[in-house]
Every structure is written in structure tokens, then in C-alpha cells.
Design a protein around this motif. Sequence first.
Motif, short mmCIF file in Angstrom:
data_model
loop_
_atom_site.label_atom_id
_atom_site.label_comp_id
_atom_site.label_asym_id
_atom_site.label_seq_id
_atom_site.Cartn_x
_atom_site.Cartn_y
_atom_site.Cartn_z
N UNK A 39 0.83 -1.21 0.00
CA UNK A 39 0.00 0.00 0.00
C UNK A 39 0.86 1.26 0.00
N UNK A 40 0.37 2.30 -0.63
CA UNK A 40 1.06 3.58 -0.62
C UNK A 40 0.97 4.19 0.77
N UNK A 41 2.05 4.83 1.21
CA UNK A 41 2.05 5.48 2.51
C UNK A 41 1.98 7.00 2.35
N UNK A 42 1.27 7.42 1.32
CA UNK A 42 1.10 8.86 1.07
C UNK A 42 -0.38 9.22 1.19
N UNK A 43 -0.63 10.49 1.39
CA UNK A 43 -2.01 10.97 1.41
C UNK A 43 -2.11 12.15 0.47
N UNK A 44 -3.05 12.21 -0.42
CA UNK A 44 -4.07 11.17 -0.64
C UNK A 44 -3.47 9.98 -1.38
N UNK A 45 -4.02 8.81 -1.12
CA UNK A 45 -3.56 7.59 -1.78
C UNK A 45 -4.00 7.62 -3.24
N UNK A 46 -3.07 7.35 -4.17
CA UNK A 46 -3.46 7.35 -5.58
C UNK A 46 -4.41 6.21 -5.90
N UNK A 47 -5.28 6.42 -6.85
CA UNK A 47 -6.19 5.38 -7.31
C UNK A 47 -5.72 4.89 -8.67
N UNK A 48 -5.79 3.61 -8.91
CA UNK A 48 -5.38 3.08 -10.19
C UNK A 48 -4.98 1.62 -10.09
N UNK A 49 -4.28 1.16 -11.11
CA UNK A 49 -3.92 -0.25 -11.24
C UNK A 49 -2.41 -0.39 -11.31
N UNK A 50 -1.90 -1.42 -10.69
CA UNK A 50 -0.52 -1.84 -10.90
C UNK A 50 -0.52 -3.35 -11.02
N UNK A 51 0.37 -3.88 -11.85
CA UNK A 51 0.45 -5.33 -12.03
C UNK A 51 1.91 -5.74 -12.07
N UNK A 52 2.31 -6.60 -11.14
CA UNK A 52 3.69 -7.08 -11.07
C UNK A 52 3.77 -8.51 -11.59
N UNK A 53 4.81 -8.78 -12.37
CA UNK A 53 5.07 -10.12 -12.88
C UNK A 53 6.42 -10.58 -12.32
N UNK A 54 6.47 -11.80 -11.81
CA UNK A 54 7.70 -12.37 -11.28
C UNK A 54 8.06 -13.59 -12.10
N UNK A 55 9.30 -13.65 -12.58
CA UNK A 55 9.68 -14.79 -13.40
C UNK A 55 11.18 -14.91 -13.55
N UNK A 56 11.60 -15.70 -14.50
CA UNK A 56 13.01 -15.95 -14.79
C UNK A 56 13.76 -16.38 -13.53
N UNK A 57 13.20 -17.33 -12.80
CA UNK A 57 13.83 -17.81 -11.57
C UNK A 57 15.16 -18.49 -11.88
N UNK A 58 16.17 -18.16 -11.10
CA UNK A 58 17.52 -18.69 -11.31
C UNK A 58 18.15 -19.04 -9.97
N UNK A 59 19.12 -19.93 -10.02
CA UNK A 59 19.94 -20.25 -8.84
C UNK A 59 21.38 -19.98 -9.22
N UNK A 60 22.08 -19.21 -8.38
CA UNK A 60 23.50 -18.94 -8.59
C UNK A 60 24.27 -19.54 -7.41
N UNK A 61 25.26 -20.35 -7.73
CA UNK A 61 26.08 -20.98 -6.69
C UNK A 61 27.51 -20.46 -6.86
N UNK A 62 28.06 -19.91 -5.78
CA UNK A 62 29.44 -19.43 -5.78
C UNK A 62 30.26 -20.34 -4.89
N UNK A 63 31.24 -21.01 -5.49
CA UNK A 63 32.12 -21.90 -4.74
C UNK A 63 33.36 -21.13 -4.34
N UNK A 64 33.67 -21.15 -3.06
CA UNK A 64 34.88 -20.50 -2.55
C UNK A 64 35.62 -21.46 -1.64
N UNK A 65 36.81 -21.11 -1.27
CA UNK A 65 37.59 -21.96 -0.35
C UNK A 65 36.92 -22.10 1.01
N UNK A 66 36.15 -21.08 1.39
CA UNK A 66 35.52 -21.10 2.70
C UNK A 66 34.13 -21.71 2.72
#
Length: 97
Positions: A39-66
Motif C-alpha cells: 500500500x502507498x504510505x502517502x495521502x491522498x492515496x493514488x487510485x489506479x492499477x498496478x500489475x507485477x510479474x515475477x519470473x526468470x527464476x535462477x539459482x547462482x552458486x558461488x564456490x569458494x575456499x571457505x
Amino acid sequence: MAYNNEGHFWLANGSSTWILRAVGGVDRGAQFAMAIPKPFDTFPTPSGITQLETGHHQVRVTYTNGGTLWQYICLVENTASPGWLSTWFSMSGGGLG
């Protein structure tokens, strides 16, 4: 390992960003991530639409001596549409592990 409302990110209409979540030296198995608009923490709160897309899931593994660093990465996009809103969001998800 479930997580809820991690981070506080801003994303403009039509923009995208990569989110990286490091989990240390432990393989958490298959993980799912979702961007959750906040939610917006401003006043007045804006009215409208937002749409978020989440994708391209990846795993990164970093091998180190430790040891090994596991990082789970995903791309979050704010769908471009004239008049739609920019928004704050956080990340929630989890999976096997």
C-alpha cells in the motif's frame, strides 16, 4: 524455507529489476518467489492499477575456499500500461528445503 514481506523496493510503470536473495551455504531446494505490491504510505492515496510479474527464476552458486554461497534470483516487472501506477513491493515465497 518460507519468507514473507522481505525488502522494500520501488518499481516504476514499465520498469523491471532483478532481485537476489542469498541464503548462505545451504541448498534450499526448489524455491518460488512472488513480488507483492505494498500500500502507498502517502495521502491522498493514488487510485489506479498496478500489475507485477515475477519470473526468470535462477539459482547462482558461488564456490569458494571457505564454503558455498547459494543465491536465488528472479526478475520482477511492473507491466507497462498507460495510466497504470508505479508501486512499492516486497518479496514473499518459499519452497522445498
